[in-house]
Design a protein around this motif. Sequence first.
Motif, PDB file in Angstrom:
ATOM      1  N   LYS A 152       1.000  -1.045   0.366  1.00 37.87           N
ATOM      2  CA  LYS A 152      -0.028   0.023  -0.207  1.00 37.87           C
ATOM      3  C   LYS A 152       0.820   1.330   0.186  1.00 37.87           C
ATOM      4  O   LYS A 152       2.350   1.302   0.645  1.00 37.87           O
ATOM      5  CB  LYS A 152      -1.284   0.329   1.206  1.00 37.87           C
ATOM      6  CG  LYS A 152      -1.769  -1.376   1.444  1.00 37.87           C
ATOM      7  CD  LYS A 152      -3.070  -0.863   2.347  1.00 37.87           C
ATOM      8  CE  LYS A 152      -3.733   0.464   2.508  1.00 37.87           C
ATOM      9  NZ  LYS A 152      -5.769  -0.183   1.137  1.00 37.87           N
ATOM     10  N   ILE A 153      -0.026   2.510  -0.556  1.00 36.38           N
ATOM     11  CA  ILE A 153       0.366   3.552  -0.303  1.00 36.38           C
ATOM     12  C   ILE A 153       1.061   4.422   0.683  1.00 36.38           C
ATOM     13  O   ILE A 153      -0.387   4.429   1.389  1.00 36.38           O
ATOM     14  CB  ILE A 153       0.703   4.616  -1.340  1.00 36.38           C
ATOM     15  CG1 ILE A 153       0.431   3.483  -3.190  1.00 36.38           C
ATOM     16  CG2 ILE A 153       1.440   6.338  -1.559  1.00 36.38           C
ATOM     17  CD1 ILE A 153       0.522   4.828  -4.263  1.00 36.38           C
ATOM     18  N   LYS A 154       2.310   4.923   1.417  1.00 37.75           N
ATOM     19  CA  LYS A 154       1.685   5.073   2.926  1.00 37.75           C
ATOM     20  C   LYS A 154       1.140   7.035   2.757  1.00 37.75           C
ATOM     21  O   LYS A 154       1.360   7.461   1.646  1.00 37.75           O
ATOM     22  CB  LYS A 154       3.546   5.521   3.337  1.00 37.75           C
ATOM     23  CG  LYS A 154       3.949   4.421   3.744  1.00 37.75           C
ATOM     24  CD  LYS A 154       5.655   4.148   4.111  1.00 37.75           C
ATOM     25  CE  LYS A 154       6.529   3.676   4.527  1.00 37.75           C
ATOM     26  NZ  LYS A 154       7.620   4.232   5.201  1.00 37.75           N
ATOM     27  N   ARG A 155       0.929   6.685   3.664  1.00 37.29           N
ATOM     28  CA  ARG A 155       0.189   8.598   3.421  1.00 37.29           C
ATOM     29  C   ARG A 155       0.724   9.036   4.077  1.00 37.29           C
ATOM     30  O   ARG A 155       1.089  10.757   3.244  1.00 37.29           O
ATOM     31  CB  ARG A 155      -0.423   8.940   4.691  1.00 37.29           C
ATOM     32  CG  ARG A 155      -2.311   8.046   4.855  1.00 37.29           C
ATOM     33  CD  ARG A 155      -2.947   8.506   4.469  1.00 37.29           C
ATOM     34  NE  ARG A 155      -3.923   7.756   4.030  1.00 37.29           N
ATOM     35  CZ  ARG A 155      -5.832   8.444   3.299  1.00 37.29           C
ATOM     36  NH1 ARG A 155      -5.301   9.368   2.562  1.00 37.29           N
ATOM     37  NH2 ARG A 155      -6.849   7.779   2.765  1.00 37.29           N
ATOM     38  N   SER A 156       2.092   9.369   3.929  1.00 35.11           N
ATOM     39  CA  SER A 156       3.155  10.611   4.112  1.00 35.11           C
ATOM     40  C   SER A 156       4.026  10.512   2.673  1.00 35.11           C
ATOM     41  O   SER A 156       4.459  11.804   2.195  1.00 35.11           O
ATOM     42  CB  SER A 156       4.199  10.145   4.706  1.00 35.11           C
ATOM     43  OG  SER A 156       4.856   9.003   4.485  1.00 35.11           O
ATOM     44  N   ALA A 157       3.236   9.879   1.767  1.00 30.66           N
ATOM     45  CA  ALA A 157       4.181   9.652   0.306  1.00 30.66           C
ATOM     46  C   ALA A 157       2.963  11.356  -0.255  1.00 30.66           C
ATOM     47  O   ALA A 157       1.690  11.081   0.179  1.00 30.66           O
ATOM     48  CB  ALA A 157       3.852   8.716  -0.651  1.00 30.66           C
ATOM     49  N   THR A 158       3.636  11.797  -1.137  1.00 40.43           N
ATOM     50  CA  THR A 158       3.109  12.661  -1.856  1.00 40.43           C
ATOM     51  C   THR A 158       2.002  12.630  -3.404  1.00 40.43           C
ATOM     52  O   THR A 158       1.699  13.120  -4.044  1.00 40.43           O
ATOM     53  CB  THR A 158       3.601  14.063  -2.104  1.00 40.43           C
ATOM     54  OG1 THR A 158       4.810  14.143  -1.764  1.00 40.43           O
ATOM     55  CG2 THR A 158       3.715  14.057  -0.471  1.00 40.43           C
ATOM     56  N   LYS A 159       3.466  12.034  -4.259  1.00 33.83           N
ATOM     57  CA  LYS A 159       3.618  11.875  -5.835  1.00 33.83           C
ATOM     58  C   LYS A 159       4.024  10.431  -5.653  1.00 33.83           C
ATOM     59  O   LYS A 159       4.560   9.797  -5.242  1.00 33.83           O
ATOM     60  CB  LYS A 159       3.667  12.333  -6.560  1.00 33.83           C
ATOM     61  CG  LYS A 159       5.230  13.167  -6.228  1.00 33.83           C
ATOM     62  CD  LYS A 159       5.394  14.518  -6.891  1.00 33.83           C
ATOM     63  CE  LYS A 159       7.197  15.062  -7.028  1.00 33.83           C
ATOM     64  NZ  LYS A 159       7.375  16.578  -7.566  1.00 33.83           N
TER      65      LYS A 159
END
Length: 640
Positions: free
Chosen positions: A337-344
């Motif tokens: 899954k993509i972490k919530r801290s990732a932006t793009k």
Amino acid sequence: MKFNKRVSLFIAAFFSLIIVSNNHVVNADVFEASSQSSEQIGDNKIDSKRENSSIMIEQITEKTTESAQQITSNSSSDKDTLTDDKIREFYKEDSRRNVMTFEQYRDFIKTMQRLDSSAYNNSSLITPFAATGSERDQIIAEARKHLGKPYTRENPTRLGPNAFDCSGLVYYVFKQVTGKDIGNVTWTQEYAGTMISVSEAKPGDLIFWGTRGSTYHVAIYIGDNQYIHSPDYGQTVSISPIWWNDFAPSFAIRMNLKEAQPVQKFKTNDRVKIKKSATQWVGSSNLTAYDYTRILIVESYQSNGVKVRIPGEWAGIIKEQDLEKSTPAFKKGDYVKIKRSATKWVGSSNLSEVDYNRTYMVEGINSNGAITIRIPGSWAGNIREEDLEEDSTNPLLKIGTKVSFNENAVKWAGSSNITYDDMIRSYKVSKINDNGTIYIRTIDDAWGGNTTINDLMPMRSNNIDSNDIIKLRAAATNWADGQPINIENKTTRSFIVKERKDHKLHIYSDAASGWSAWIYDWDAVLERKHKITPEIDYTKKYVVMNENSTVWNAYKGVSSNVKISLSEYDSVYKIVEKNSESTKIQSTSNSSVFGWVRNNQVSAAPNNSIGRGDMVKLKASASKWANGENINIDNKTTRT
């Protein structure tokens, strides 16, 4: 003891090479065997030296060989008891008497006997040099192979590998390591490199005694004020210190040797991380907390450090000692899954809310170091490793897990649309496919199909329970035991639920004289709950936004005229306070959403618990769809 010029000439004779001519052993290192001092012989007097050597060849007799052999056999045993009379006997039969007085010869012999190098030749104290390192290391390693071999001036024996004189040892070692012939006498070896001071010498360089053009001894410098040489009759190849007072070398020659290339810890495309002990990039930029979490890709080595790149973004230079290798955290086939801290995504696309909620499958590591992830059965994208986390704990990935389609489901993996019947059924996970899709089968094991994890959720319950009143769906075809359902049971009868087991309902009908059967819950439609919950006065308890709602009167009690979002409009609110003009409300689904609205902006919350898969009819009073379009009469009167 310090030597004068005449002593220098004596040493030249004593240490010089032996050339065999007509079975006579002669001195080949002495090219100035006249009374001319070393200062009178210039660096460019090579022809003169050759003439002098010819004169010496004629003058020196076989007595030289006998004298050398005598010293070789006797000096080691007699060196502590040498008397002047015994030294005089050697002197009378040694060719050096032509260039040295007896006093000079005697002083030289005693000095050489007194300079003890044994402490430097203890094998346990000799620092090892790598024979596979630089050419300098290889030169020293090769020279050390010959420690302990005897001294000789006899040609061609003096050129090794079993015995050496000083220049023969140097010739042999350099020939073995570099393949080059630097000459086998000191006067040619003097010109094998660039003249430097002894203090500038590096391991592998040569050091000489005597003025350039008139040298009488050569050695290989090994560092730490030490050298390897083949010293004299009766002695062996050994390591000696530089005796600055008694036997100081005159100059050194810098040899053109291949230096060791620094061993590079990383190679191109290695994945690395910055150590916590590092403080800054090469230059002036300090490292940030985020820099320590990044996975970087090695691009190249620069003169001032290692050039590393953030996949798909900028590159920077950092010291090699500030980096450590990073093992990929994910492998092909892992669910992430993509972490919530990732932006793009790597590139330019910003992440959406939907992206954070999806499960992806790792396809591999991209050429630029990013991780390629795919929505199973759909599109793929590239993202940095530090922006991912494992999703293997997702219960939907386990064989046997019971699941239902969620509200995002539109198509089966492939092209078939997911129908209403598909939506209300429940399934069990039967297989995880190699491409990341999931093969599910109906609970009754009647049929199955491939879908994606993002279209599934844990098995839905339709809340039908004991004593509830139900009807059968018109689409229902079979009872749980596989027997067909006749038309009468689907059109005219209502049933009471006797009990529930997982997704099976045990139902009976008074109209059928108490006859009962088992049915799957997705084939049942709730008519009414057996126990009726008293209605709550929602005008006092819960409200929703109505058509008058556009802005908050006071959002979170501070900001006024804040636009009401769609999610806020769809929420149910609890009344917190109320006065004659306004009502303070708080969302029941998100407690951080609250504020004041005018009383005419809210209405009583509807008293229903309609869920996904429930059968509904539209109210006769309904006038518009949620998108604002008008609802026609057929949709309100004849359709479910």
